[in-house]
Design an enzyme around this catalytic site. Structure first.
Site, mmCIF file in Angstrom:
data_model
loop_
_atom_site.group_PDB
_atom_site.id
_atom_site.type_symbol
_atom_site.label_atom_id
_atom_site.label_comp_id
_atom_site.label_asym_id
_atom_site.label_seq_id
_atom_site.Cartn_x
_atom_site.Cartn_y
_atom_site.Cartn_z
ATOM 1 N N HIS A 24 65.418 -38.599 12.286
ATOM 2 C CA HIS A 24 64.740 -39.438 11.287
ATOM 3 C C HIS A 24 65.080 -39.017 9.858
ATOM 4 C CE1 HIS A 24 61.632 -36.272 11.217
ATOM 5 N NE2 HIS A 24 61.251 -36.778 10.058
ATOM 6 N N LYS A 52 57.701 -23.327 8.995
ATOM 7 C CA LYS A 52 56.369 -23.944 8.949
ATOM 8 C C LYS A 52 55.452 -23.002 8.169
ATOM 9 C CE LYS A 52 56.524 -27.119 12.685
ATOM 10 N NZ LYS A 52 56.773 -28.399 12.010
ATOM 11 N N HIS A 58 67.954 -31.824 11.780
ATOM 12 C CA HIS A 58 67.763 -32.249 10.389
ATOM 13 C C HIS A 58 68.594 -31.409 9.404
ATOM 14 C CE1 HIS A 58 64.617 -34.336 12.347
ATOM 15 N NE2 HIS A 58 63.665 -33.448 12.202
ATOM 16 N N LYS A 84 64.568 -37.301 19.489
ATOM 17 C CA LYS A 84 64.868 -35.883 19.569
ATOM 18 C C LYS A 84 63.778 -35.180 20.371
ATOM 19 C CE LYS A 84 63.504 -33.045 16.589
ATOM 20 N NZ LYS A 84 62.457 -32.345 15.812
HETATM 21 P P1 NDP Z 1 53.694 -37.652 23.256
HETATM 22 O O1 NDP Z 1 53.447 -36.276 23.765
HETATM 23 O O2 NDP Z 1 52.583 -38.328 22.513
HETATM 24 O O3 NDP Z 1 54.108 -38.508 24.545
HETATM 25 C C1 NDP Z 1 54.411 -39.897 24.495
HETATM 26 C C2 NDP Z 1 53.954 -40.534 25.781
HETATM 27 O O4 NDP Z 1 54.771 -40.078 26.838
HETATM 28 C C3 NDP Z 1 52.551 -40.179 26.163
HETATM 29 O O5 NDP Z 1 51.624 -41.029 25.551
HETATM 30 C C4 NDP Z 1 52.578 -40.341 27.663
HETATM 31 O O6 NDP Z 1 52.403 -41.705 27.967
HETATM 32 C C5 NDP Z 1 53.977 -39.956 28.011
HETATM 33 N N1 NDP Z 1 54.020 -38.556 28.461
HETATM 34 C C6 NDP Z 1 53.536 -37.478 27.827
HETATM 35 N N2 NDP Z 1 53.777 -36.361 28.534
HETATM 36 C C7 NDP Z 1 54.461 -36.741 29.618
HETATM 37 C C8 NDP Z 1 55.006 -36.048 30.718
HETATM 38 N N3 NDP Z 1 54.899 -34.735 30.832
HETATM 39 N N4 NDP Z 1 55.646 -36.763 31.643
HETATM 40 C C9 NDP Z 1 55.765 -38.072 31.532
HETATM 41 N N5 NDP Z 1 55.247 -38.789 30.509
HETATM 42 C C10 NDP Z 1 54.610 -38.142 29.564
HETATM 43 O O7 NDP Z 1 55.030 -37.666 22.435
HETATM 44 P P2 NDP Z 1 55.279 -38.162 20.950
HETATM 45 O O8 NDP Z 1 54.893 -39.595 20.863
HETATM 46 O O9 NDP Z 1 54.715 -37.194 20.015
HETATM 47 O O10 NDP Z 1 56.868 -38.002 20.855
HETATM 48 C C11 NDP Z 1 57.731 -38.836 21.556
HETATM 49 C C12 NDP Z 1 59.154 -38.380 21.330
HETATM 50 O O11 NDP Z 1 59.441 -38.424 19.938
HETATM 51 C C13 NDP Z 1 59.416 -36.936 21.769
HETATM 52 O O12 NDP Z 1 60.714 -36.853 22.248
HETATM 53 C C14 NDP Z 1 59.276 -36.158 20.461
HETATM 54 O O13 NDP Z 1 60.020 -34.966 20.497
HETATM 55 C C15 NDP Z 1 59.850 -37.150 19.456
HETATM 56 N N6 NDP Z 1 59.340 -36.948 18.099
HETATM 57 C C16 NDP Z 1 58.010 -37.000 17.854
HETATM 58 C C17 NDP Z 1 57.536 -36.817 16.577
HETATM 59 C C18 NDP Z 1 56.090 -36.907 16.274
HETATM 60 O O14 NDP Z 1 55.743 -36.727 15.098
HETATM 61 N N7 NDP Z 1 55.223 -37.178 17.240
HETATM 62 C C19 NDP Z 1 58.453 -36.545 15.443
HETATM 63 C C20 NDP Z 1 59.850 -36.568 15.811
HETATM 64 C C21 NDP Z 1 60.244 -36.766 17.101
HETATM 65 P P3 NDP Z 1 51.867 -42.182 29.396
HETATM 66 O O15 NDP Z 1 50.994 -41.102 29.949
HETATM 67 O O16 NDP Z 1 51.130 -43.445 29.094
HETATM 68 O O17 NDP Z 1 53.079 -42.413 30.198
HETATM 69 C C1 BG6 Z 2 60.134 -33.350 13.267
HETATM 70 C C2 BG6 Z 2 59.717 -32.010 13.788
HETATM 71 O O1 BG6 Z 2 61.414 -33.682 13.729
HETATM 72 O O2 BG6 Z 2 60.171 -33.302 11.843
HETATM 73 C C3 BG6 Z 2 58.376 -31.600 13.218
HETATM 74 O O3 BG6 Z 2 59.616 -32.084 15.207
HETATM 75 C C4 BG6 Z 2 58.399 -31.660 11.702
HETATM 76 O O4 BG6 Z 2 58.050 -30.284 13.635
HETATM 77 C C5 BG6 Z 2 58.921 -33.011 11.251
HETATM 78 O O5 BG6 Z 2 57.085 -31.441 11.231
HETATM 79 C C6 BG6 Z 2 59.131 -33.008 9.746
HETATM 80 O O6 BG6 Z 2 59.449 -34.290 9.331
HETATM 81 P P1 BG6 Z 2 59.173 -34.747 7.840
HETATM 82 O O7 BG6 Z 2 59.729 -36.115 7.770
HETATM 83 O O8 BG6 Z 2 57.691 -34.670 7.647
HETATM 84 O O9 BG6 Z 2 59.876 -33.767 6.956
#
Ligand code: NDP
Ligand code: BG6
Length: 532
Positions: free
Chosen positions: A218, A380, A280, A188
């Site tokens: 999730h 939040k 969610h 997402k």
């Molecule tokens: P990150 O911001 O940590 O990015 C993941 C990786 O993508 C980075 O390590 C980088 O790797 C690459 N990246 C970051 N920004 C860019 C950019 N602008 N252009 C190209 N590559 C980029 O993301 P998350 O791991 O937090 O999240 C990944 C996905 O999961 C997203 O779609 C997020 O919405 C979703 N998500 C995340 C949650 C969380 O708790 N983190 C919860 C629910 C969903 P590199 O530079 O090595 O290519």
């Molecule tokens: C993610 C949202 O999908 O769900 C976050 O991007 C949020 O903003 C999270 O904090 C909440 O997940 P959980 O499992 O902790 O309720």
């Protein structure tokens, strides 16, 4: 002396044997029929937060439970340069930090030797060609055709080039005769509004068959959310009263105590409606409101969810009695700790009008729910972390039990606590012991912890395993996400055209703005949350 030593030694051997049996029986105690087939997972965005906090710990726990094939391989894909060894090291550290079980060197040793890293941009076809060669080399070492699961875990700005390159490089359909041998899991947010979600679906559908696509939410992987179906459809007592004749309202609360933290850049472009409600909260609503599916077939369940979402009446956005409330948090106290306001958070513009809280009143125009209000809220920096669904039943007619109780008979309610303190509570009225007939609400409660213990798989474990096994039940189908967006996009457009007009505030650490209470008052309801 020698006899004592021998006895101690034998005892020691027995303990060792017992411990190793314990470990192997714990590892094998999970349902082995769920063991995943040989799989090569490619994670795009493997240097990111989600991979470290959820995906690798989830995979490690599947390995711990012996649910991964011996021929499981993982390729981390990212722009950052990294050797295989450095990648293994950082994933081991992440598991040590975030796994629900401590890192077992033996299990991790076996798993980590099958971890690889592939550096490259997301929009470069030649990098995908090299990825394809790498996958073929691993497949040759396995010695048989192996399914590939492409997990897109990058920011959404690069979803499109990744999906296009998977198609153009042939990776989306590696073994033409079995399309399911390539699968794609998409994180997402799935689009920002209806048109972007449609565009993303079109990009996917040109390259993948819908059966190959796993859109993650999730929340659907949470044990308690899966149990909702069981509670509704494996118990005969609820179905007859789960409708407009007995239910006075349904509430879905997804409240968090955390603020936006370091995710300000992402969150300010998103807000509570996009980040939590569109996915969610709407999924919880759909599971609560849907008709019984004809079977547990993924399509049967998803059909019913879509039907429920399609029955939602368009929201009334104008005037003083709008169906939607939005607000952002100001400074306050969360759990006794000082919390800064949203506008002071890192990466948030001072004049931001992004909502960190939203509440919605909606109605489903169908036979089951006509006239029953559904109240949804998510925010939040709220008073307490609580994700729960409350089904509030109609009050009994206040005829019996004396004058003083006439207006006091509380409605019965069923609260399904998704998290924390996972469980179900049914509130009934009882007679308070004493000579007078006084009523008091009492609770019949069931807690997962006390009944089943706390060794519950995390949402991502379940979801990744399901995707590897080709079970799409807990994933979102393209039409589900579009239906949800078509309800909520007019809200986003309305807000975009209103600037800060109608944007309320609430102190961090509270249950949200007063306007959210007004949504319910018209119908004689108030927000419920267990334990308050
Ligand atoms: P990150 O911001 O940590 O990015 C993941 C990786 O993508 C980075 O390590 C980088 O790797 C690459 N990246 C970051 N920004 C860019 C950019 N602008 N252009 C190209 N590559 C980029 O993301 P998350 O791991 O937090 O999240 C990944 C996905 O999961 C997203 O779609 C997020 O919405 C979703 N998500 C995340 C949650 C969380 O708790 N983190 C919860 C629910 C969903 P590199 O530079 O090595 O290519
Ligand atoms: C993610 C949202 O999908 O769900 C976050 O991007 C949020 O903003 C999270 O904090 C909440 O997940 P959980 O499992 O902790 O309720």
């Amino acid at each position: 002396m020698l006899r004592c030593f021998l006895l101690d030694f034998i005892r020691y051997l027995l303990i060792l044997k017992f411990m190793s049996q314990e470990l192997s029986s714990t590892r094998q105690s999970r349902d082995s029929s769920r063991k995943a087939p040989p799989t090569i997972i490619v994670i795009f965005g493997a240097s990111g937060d989600l991979t470290a906090r959820k995906l690798l710990p989830g995979l490690y726990n599947l390995g711990f439970d012996d649910l991964l094939s011996d021929d499981f391989h993982l390729i981390g894909y990212g722009r950052s340069e990294m050797s295989d060894e450095a990648f293994r090291q950082s994933m081991g550290d992440a598991i040590g930090k975030h796994s629900r079980r401590p890192l077992n060197e033996e299990i991790w040793g076996q798993m980590s030797s099958n971890l690889h890293y592939h550096a490259g941009p997301y929009d470069a076809p030649d990098s995908f060609d090299r990825l394809s060669q790498r996958i073929s080399a691993i497949e040759s070492s396995i010695g048989t055709e192996t399914q590939c699961l492409f997990y897109v875990s990058t920011p959404p700005s690069v979803f499109k080039p990744i999906l296009e390159n998977l198609g153009d490089s042939g990776l989306a359909r590696r073994h033409r005769h079995t399309p399911a041998s390539s699968k794609v899991v998409i994180e997402k947010p799935f689009g920002r509004d209806l048109s972007s979600a449609q565009e993303l679906n079109a990009i996917i559908n040109r390259r993948f068959d819908e059966s190959q696509v796993y859109r993650i939410d999730h929340y659907l992987g949470k044990e308690t959310v899966q149990s909702l179906l069981v509670q509704r459809f494996a118990n005969s007592i609820f179905e007859p009263i789960w409708n407009r004749r007995y239910v006075s309202c349904v509430q879905v609360t997804v409240a968090e105590t955390i603020g936006v933290g370091s995710r300000g850049g992402y969150y300010d472009r998103s807000g509570a409606l996009r980040d939590m409600v569109q996915n969610h909260v709407m999924q919880l609503l759909a599971l609560t409101a849907m008709e019984p599916p004809s079977s547990l077939d993924p399509e049967a369940i998803r059909d019913e969810k879509v039907k429920a979402l399609r029955a939602i009446r368009p929201l009334d956005l104008d005037g003083d009695d709008s169906d939607v409330v939005r607000a952002l948090y100001k400074e306050g106290l969360v759990g006794g700790e000082k919390a800064i306001g949203y506008l002071q958070e890192e990466g948030i513009p001072e004049d931001s009008s992004t909502e960190t809280y939203t509440a919605i009143r909606l109605y489903l125009d169908n036979w089951r729910w006509k006239g029953v209000p559904f109240y949804l809220r998510s925010g939040k920096c709220m008073s307490r972390k609580a994700s729960e669904i409350t089904v509030q039943f109609s009050r009994p007619p206040a005829i019996l039990f004396g004058e003083g109780n006439r207006f006091d008979i509380s409605p019965n309610s069923l609260v399904i606590r998704i998290q924390p303190n996972e469980g179900v509570t049914l509130t009934l009225n009882s007679k308070k012991p004493g000579l007078a007939t006084k009523l008091q609400p009492v609770e019949l409660s069931f807690g997962y912890d006390t009944t089943f213990g706390s060794d519950t798989p995390e949402a991502y474990e379940r979801l990744i395993l399901d995707a590897m096994n080709g079970d799409g039940t807990l994933f979102i189908r393209g039409d589900e996400t579009e239906t949800s967006w078509s309800l909520l996009t007019p809200v986003l457009e309305h807000w975009a055209g209103s600037g800060t007009k109608g944007l309320g505030t609430y102190a961090a650490g509270t249950w949200g703005p007063l306007d959210a209470d007004k949504l319910l008052i018209r119908n004689g309801h108030e927000w419920q949350v267990s334990g308050t």
